[in-house]
Design an enzyme around this catalytic site. Structure first.
Site, PDB file in Angstrom:
ATOM      1  N   ARG A  72       0.830  -1.212   0.000  1.00 56.03           N
ATOM      2  CA  ARG A  72       0.000   0.000   0.000  1.00 56.03           C
ATOM      3  C   ARG A  72       0.866   1.265   0.000  1.00 56.03           C
ATOM      4  NH1 ARG A  72      -5.180   0.970  -0.672  1.00 56.03           N
ATOM      5  NH2 ARG A  72      -5.436  -1.251  -0.949  1.00 56.03           N
ATOM      6  N   HIS A 106       1.756   1.579  -3.642  1.00 55.39           N
ATOM      7  CA  HIS A 106       0.531   1.922  -4.358  1.00 55.39           C
ATOM      8  C   HIS A 106       0.201   3.411  -4.200  1.00 55.39           C
ATOM      9  CE1 HIS A 106      -3.620   1.313  -5.812  1.00 55.39           C
ATOM     10  NE2 HIS A 106      -4.060   1.930  -4.733  1.00 55.39           N
TER      11      HIS A 106
END
Lengths: 209, 209
Positions: B37, B40
């Site tokens: 994440r 991302h």
């Protein structure tokens, strides 16, 4: 450890450390102010190589903001990062449509992201505004499409969407945009913090010093 | 251009592209979820090299959030980036003190940042909480000091302050923290987006898959 606690001294010292990273680049004072704040916000001097300005972008952005232009963001985190009080002080406002219930319904119906749907549904409000897209490539694709169709004419388009699915492509396309000044960060990097820092740099700009 | 408009497909494809960057690293599933994440959110796979976990950090963070722990942030932009609905769903709340008028007064009186003053003034509430500092090294120094003095015991301390004045130093010190699990990103890079992504990864974690 020699900790600096005073916020003004931290900001001054930070900008002093960033300054040398900019010397070999051919930047005007406004562009310099924007890049300094991007580096200040990200802690990443390497980003300087990927920032691109339309020649009129900084001037157009500052002028629009001072005239009270509305600022539209793709996500609420980006909205929270912008100095709203300064925007309001000029008579403007900062808005984001992503959490509106009717945008969620429309996005689902159209099979697109809520960020893109927000700009599509509110396109009539985007003339003379500052549009800032920090996250969703789909929102940037949508806004560029509206511009290319002559449906909207924002004063400035800041596009720094992030990630591995469409972000780099959307920003390459932004370089070719005709008629609307833009600021972007090429490649996969970007995000809310960087996008907000660009708008704040325009808000804080006080000329050549 | 082959634009992907569907948000779920964008997320799936993005995580698929990020996966190969993680293979040569020795990570457990929870750590993997956090780093995925972070990449991302930032679009920057290079950050993987600077992330550091206390061995119990991911487990402690997930456990605290699921028990309804409060999440305290240093700035409001970071607060806006956290999935507040999920925190509230577990019975918790996300709070930030930086804009409180009494914090501003105290910060000025003490000659410290408002971010640091916020944690100092609300230290009595920090036990068993999740403390997230994405921006202000001074806030991280302050919270570590309170921990080292045995005045507070958060369940997890996420520290990714950003910049060139104290950030790297504050995070090196975090590595030596005793008694409170931590997650950090070493060096000058950091910020609200990265800090929020760490908390969201813990919230979204659904086990080894």
């Amino acid at each position: 450890m020699d900790i600096i606690w005073d916020p003004l001294e931290i900001e001054r010292k930070s900008m002093e450390i960033i300054e040398p990273y900019l010397v070999s680049h051919n930047l005007n004072p406004g562009q310099k102010a924007v890049i300094k704040r991007i580096i200040h916000t990200s802690g990443d001097p390497d980003l300087i190589h990927d920032v691109r300005f339309h020649p009129r972008a900084v001037e157009a952005g500052i002028s629009a903001l001072r005239k009270g232009a509305a600022v539209f963001t793709d996500v609420n985190m980006l909205k929270a990062g912008i100095n709203t009080k300064m925007v309001q002080g000029y008579g403007g406002e900062v808005r984001c449509f992503i959490a509106d219930p009717e945008v969620a319904v429309a996005a689902k119906a159209m099979g697109i992201t809520r960020a893109a749907a927000g700009f599509r549904m509110h396109s009539a409000e985007l003339d003379h505004s500052v549009v800032v897209i920090g996250n969703a490539p789909t929102a940037l694709f949508e806004v560029m499409d509206l511009i290319n169709k002559n449906m909207i004419a924002p004063a400035l388009l800041v596009g720094t969407p992030v990630g591995f699915v469409g972000a780099a492509e959307s920003k390459e396309l932004l370089l070719q945009l005709d008629g609307v000044p833009f600021i972007t960060l090429l490649g996969t990097r970007g995000g809310s913090s960087i996008a907000a820092s660009i708008i704040n740099a325009l808000l804080y700009y006080q000329g050549d010093k």
